[in-house]
Design a protein around this motif. Structure first.
Motif, PDB file in Angstrom:
ATOM      1  N   ALA A   9       0.827  -1.205   0.000  1.00 45.05           N
ATOM      2  CA  ALA A   9       0.000   0.000   0.000  1.00 45.05           C
ATOM      3  C   ALA A   9       0.861   1.254   0.000  1.00 45.05           C
ATOM      4  N   LEU A  12       2.433   1.669  -3.508  1.00 45.86           N
ATOM      5  CA  LEU A  12       1.449   2.144  -4.483  1.00 45.86           C
ATOM      6  C   LEU A  12       1.142   3.617  -4.267  1.00 45.86           C
ATOM      7  N   ASN A  13       1.035   4.009  -3.013  1.00 49.85           N
ATOM      8  CA  ASN A  13       0.764   5.404  -2.700  1.00 49.85           C
ATOM      9  C   ASN A  13       1.902   6.300  -3.189  1.00 49.85           C
ATOM     10  N   ARG A  35      -1.433   0.726 -13.154  1.00 49.61           N
ATOM     11  CA  ARG A  35      -1.670   1.271 -11.812  1.00 49.61           C
ATOM     12  C   ARG A  35      -3.025   0.838 -11.281  1.00 49.61           C
ATOM     13  N   TYR A  39      -3.763  -1.405  -7.822  1.00 48.50           N
ATOM     14  CA  TYR A  39      -4.706  -1.029  -6.761  1.00 48.50           C
ATOM     15  C   TYR A  39      -5.825  -2.060  -6.617  1.00 48.50           C
ATOM     16  N   SER A  40      -6.273  -2.612  -7.719  1.00 45.57           N
ATOM     17  CA  SER A  40      -7.301  -3.643  -7.686  1.00 45.57           C
ATOM     18  C   SER A  40      -6.793  -4.884  -6.947  1.00 45.57           C
ATOM     19  N   LEU A  42      -4.418  -4.957  -4.640  1.00 46.20           N
ATOM     20  CA  LEU A  42      -4.353  -4.620  -3.221  1.00 46.20           C
ATOM     21  C   LEU A  42      -5.743  -4.705  -2.587  1.00 46.20           C
TER      22      LEU A  42
END
Length: 61
Positions: A9, A12-13, A35, A39-40, A42
């Motif tokens: 997380a 990705l952030n 991207r 996120y999907s 995660l």
């Protein structure tokens, strides 16, 4: 696994919010899809997590 999810997380952030990497260039469709997929992934991992809470100690009255 908890630590790995936190690291994923955070990573990705940073790819989205890191000001040192911000440019005025738009993402290509491929980059945007990658991207979104990350996120999907995660979100799917988080949905599969089991929530556990700490038990409060028994009262000794």
């Amino acid at each position: 696994m908890s630590s790995a999810l936190k690291d994923l997380a955070a990573g990705l952030n940073l790819t989205v919010r890191n000001v040192t990497t911000h440019t005025r260039d738009e993402l290509t469709e491929q980059e945007a899809m990658e991207r979104l997929a990350a996120y999907s992934y995660l979100a799917r991992l988080l949905d599969q997590c089991e929530l556990r809470t700490a038990q409060e100690p028994a009262s000794s009255s």
